[in-house]
Design an enzyme around this catalytic site. Structure first.
Site, PDB file in Angstrom:
ATOM      1  N   ASP A 231       0.835  -1.208   0.000  1.00  0.00           N
ATOM      2  CA  ASP A 231       0.000   0.000   0.000  1.00  0.00           C
ATOM      3  C   ASP A 231       0.873   1.264   0.000  1.00  0.00           C
ATOM      4  O   ASP A 231       1.883   1.327   0.711  1.00  0.00           O
ATOM      5  CB  ASP A 231      -0.880  -0.017   1.258  1.00  0.00           C
ATOM      6  CG  ASP A 231      -1.908   1.096   1.280  1.00  0.00           C
ATOM      7  OD1 ASP A 231      -2.774   1.105   0.404  1.00  0.00           O
ATOM      8  OD2 ASP A 231      -1.833   1.962   2.182  1.00  0.00           O
ATOM      9  N   GLU A 292       1.647  -0.657  -5.017  1.00  0.00           N
ATOM     10  CA  GLU A 292       0.651   0.357  -5.364  1.00  0.00           C
ATOM     11  C   GLU A 292       1.398   1.692  -5.364  1.00  0.00           C
ATOM     12  O   GLU A 292       1.477   2.383  -4.355  1.00  0.00           O
ATOM     13  CB  GLU A 292      -0.497   0.386  -4.335  1.00  0.00           C
ATOM     14  CG  GLU A 292      -1.627   1.292  -4.772  1.00  0.00           C
ATOM     15  CD  GLU A 292      -2.113   2.282  -3.728  1.00  0.00           C
ATOM     16  OE1 GLU A 292      -3.111   2.958  -3.988  1.00  0.00           O
ATOM     17  OE2 GLU A 292      -1.489   2.410  -2.650  1.00  0.00           O
TER      18      GLU A 292
HETATM   19  C1  NOJ Z   1      -4.370   3.036  -0.898  1.00  0.00           C
HETATM   20  C2  NOJ Z   1      -5.520   2.132  -0.605  1.00  0.00           C
HETATM   21  O1  NOJ Z   1      -5.841   1.412  -1.757  1.00  0.00           O
HETATM   22  C3  NOJ Z   1      -6.639   3.007  -0.120  1.00  0.00           C
HETATM   23  O2  NOJ Z   1      -7.840   2.306   0.001  1.00  0.00           O
HETATM   24  C4  NOJ Z   1      -6.240   3.615   1.194  1.00  0.00           C
HETATM   25  O3  NOJ Z   1      -7.238   4.517   1.607  1.00  0.00           O
HETATM   26  C5  NOJ Z   1      -4.920   4.360   1.082  1.00  0.00           C
HETATM   27  N1  NOJ Z   1      -3.943   3.643   0.333  1.00  0.00           N
HETATM   28  C6  NOJ Z   1      -4.332   4.625   2.440  1.00  0.00           C
HETATM   29  O4  NOJ Z   1      -3.892   3.429   3.019  1.00  0.00           O
END
Ligand code: NOJ
Length: 577
Positions: A231, A292
């Protein structure tokens, strides 16, 4: 006006990454995998409390095996107050009771493996929950203490520290700093939270944070996880001195096109993947990490490679507007980058953060893709779904791995009429934007069952709209022409024809010429045609006078349409040459 299509042979856009002997010897599963994202809160609820859980996932694994995916990725199911749907982790090595127990996680992983499915879990290293015991200890400790040093605490500016340490704003709107009250009751230091106030950023300059997160990796690797989705993978390390960001006329952080805010994509982040990779490599099997990382394309090679991360989400395809040039560019660029880094690209159209693609394509092309839909933002639902089906067929024909988001195989739309008081997205609570709840509504499994079969009690943490009923799994399974059957056929064909594999013989070759508004690409003797126009195109115009057999269409076609590519649709055909 259309123009005849020519033989695509001399195209300059062949993307064939020649596989090395090593790659051939060990076909790393993630390179061409189709990974299905499970958002645990909304997948299936086994205990009837209205929120999905791990036993619910386990019970439906055969459905996913039969769908034809290779792996599942689960959004966080760890102990969490759920201020950000679990991306606010209070304990990285335990399961939140809402989702079950560690024993349930073990059972889910074991059952998935029995069925031949890999399991990717989420890791959230940029921030924890403010409920995390280490953050609570940091609050209780004094400024300058080792406890405070686990997080990003800083003195405020202004005469009495009453102003935040810098001007950064949160991704969820509003300030990125919150001031605390010290143990003696006086206003004190500020802590950084790039996301919600309840998500304090870890201090990655502290070696103890590195050790903590490495232990988390080992914990889940020991339990059999095949990989991690990382993440905010470009976020952990902040620039030296925490400099102010430049702001625009409206006082908002200025982010030039193609760039990222000052607190993202700092070089120190890259060291983290160099630390993590040997840990993953020390385990049997091909354990992987997918980042991500919303970073400028030219930075990707710094993150991906043999001693770094395995792959990163490519969000360009998701953001590409409907149209030949835009979609072609969104395919060519990542393929070229994949060649450069020696790791296949990923493809994704929907996830738990963006407007579902069945609705997204029903808007004008410049419509935003994030922050959900307001009640009065009404897409052309039929057009959106048609285009979404076509875009999916295009995506699944491409080499690399593909990530699907739960419910897209049913053609679920974004839900826009969730009552405000039920919305949970922190961005909605902080700034009043619609927020991401509309793509997180629990799945419909059975039309004539309480909560459409999501939960035996009829509970559902977000209300499901009536339009979900006819889209339920039981209404689509085995029904010719349904979205679900299109996905099943595409996934089975993709596997059979090894479309995910990059090879010399089946590189992506775009046709030099094609009818206006029609995208034509070849993978060996498979031809993929996407008609982005609102009129049918005769098949004769896209077959170069060659023999052909249509293998799959994104939308069913009546007898009149057999010799056509329908408007806003795609098809796969085998050329018999
Ligand atoms: C990316 C995640 O996919 C999202 O859902 C989240 O709110 C943010 N990162 C913070 O962790």
């Amino acid at each position: 006006m259309t123009s005849p299509i020519s033989t695509p042979a001399p195209s300059t856009t062949t993307h064939a990454h020649t596989r090395t002997a090593d790659e051939a010897a060990s076909q790393q599963w993630w390179r061409d995998a189709v990974v299905y994202q499970v958002y645990p809160r909304s997948f299936a609820d086994a205990d009837g409390d209205g929120m999905g859980d791990l036993p619910g996932v386990t019970a439906h694994l055969p459905y996913l095996r039969d769908l034809g995916v290779d792996a599942i990725w689960l959004s966080p199911f760890y102990t969490s107050p759920q201020h950000d749907g679990g991306y606010d982790v209070a304990d990285y090595t335990d399961v939140d009771p809402r989702f079950g127990s560690l024993a349930d996680a073990d059972e889910m992983i074991a059952r998935a493996h029995e069925l031949g499915l890999k399991v990717v879990v989420d890791i959230v290293p940029n921030h924890s929950s403010s409920d995390h015991v280490l953050f609570q200890q940091a609050l209780a400790a004094a400024p300058g203490s080792p406890e405070r040093d686990m997080y990003m605490f800083a003195e405020g500016r202004g005469e009495n520290g009453e102003l935040p340490p810098n001007n950064w704003t949160s991704i969820f709107h509003g300030p990125a700093w919150t001031r605390i009250t010290e143990a003696d009751g006086a206003p004190g230091q500020w802590y950084l939270h790039i996301f919600d106030t309840s998500q304090p950023d870890w201090n990655w300059k502290n070696p103890r944070v590195h050790e903590l997160m490495q232990d988390v990796l080992r914990f889940w690797l020991d339990r059999g996880a095949d990989g991690f989705r990382v993440d905010v993978a470009h976020g952990m390390v902040k620039p030296e001195g925490l400099p102010d960001a430049t702001v625009n006329a409206e006082g908002l952080i200025d982010i030039p096109e193609g760039e990222v805010p000052v607190y993202f994509d700092n070089d120190g982040v890259l060291d983290i993947y160099r630390e993590w990779r040997p840990i993953l490599d020390s385990y049997e099997g091909d354990r992987m990490m997918v980042l991500e990382a919303w970073i400028p394309e030219h930075r990707l090679p710094l993150y991906i490679g043999d001693e770094k991360a395995h792959q990163s989400f490519n969000f360009g395809f998701l953001q590409a507007r409907w149209g030949v040039e835009t979609m072609r560019a969104a395919i060519e660029k990542p393929l070229a980058l994949a060649d450069a880094v020696g790791s296949p690209t990923t493809w994704v159209l929907s996830n738990h953060d963006v407007i579902r693609h069945a609705s997204r394509y029903g808007f004008a092309p410049d419509h935003r893709f994030g922050e959900g839909l307001a009640r009065d933002e009404v897409p052309d639902a039929e057009l959106g779904l048609r285009r979404a089906r076509a875009a999916t067929l295009l995506m699944l024909s491409l080499p690399g791995s593909a990530y699907l988001y739960q419910g897209e195989e049913l053609g679920l739309p974004e839900v826009s009429d969730i009552p405000d008081e039920l919305r949970e997205d922190p961005a909605h609570l902080r700034a009043g934007v619609p927020g991401r709840d509309g793509c997180r509504v629990p799945l419909p499994w059975v039309q004539d069952a309480p909560a459409y079969g999501f939960s035996s009690t009829g509970e559902s943490w977000l209300p499901q709209p009536a339009e979900f009923g006819p889209l339920a799994v039981d209404q689509q399974l085995g029904v010719d022409g349904s979205v679900l059957e299109m996905y099943r056929s595409a996934l089975h064909l993709r596997r059979k024809l090894q479309l995910g594999v990059q090879s010399e013989a089946a590189g992506v070759v775009f046709a030099q010429t094609a009818p206006d508004g029609v995208l034509v690409l070849d993978r060996g003797d498979l031809r993929v045609v996407v008609n982005t126009t609102s009129a049918p195109v005769p098949l004769a115009e896209v077959t170069d006078d060659q023999g052909y057999e249509v293998l799959l269409r994104s939308v069913p076609t009546g007898p009149d349409g057999a010799e056509q590519v329908a408007a806003d649709s795609a098809l796969w055909m085998r050329l018999t040459r």
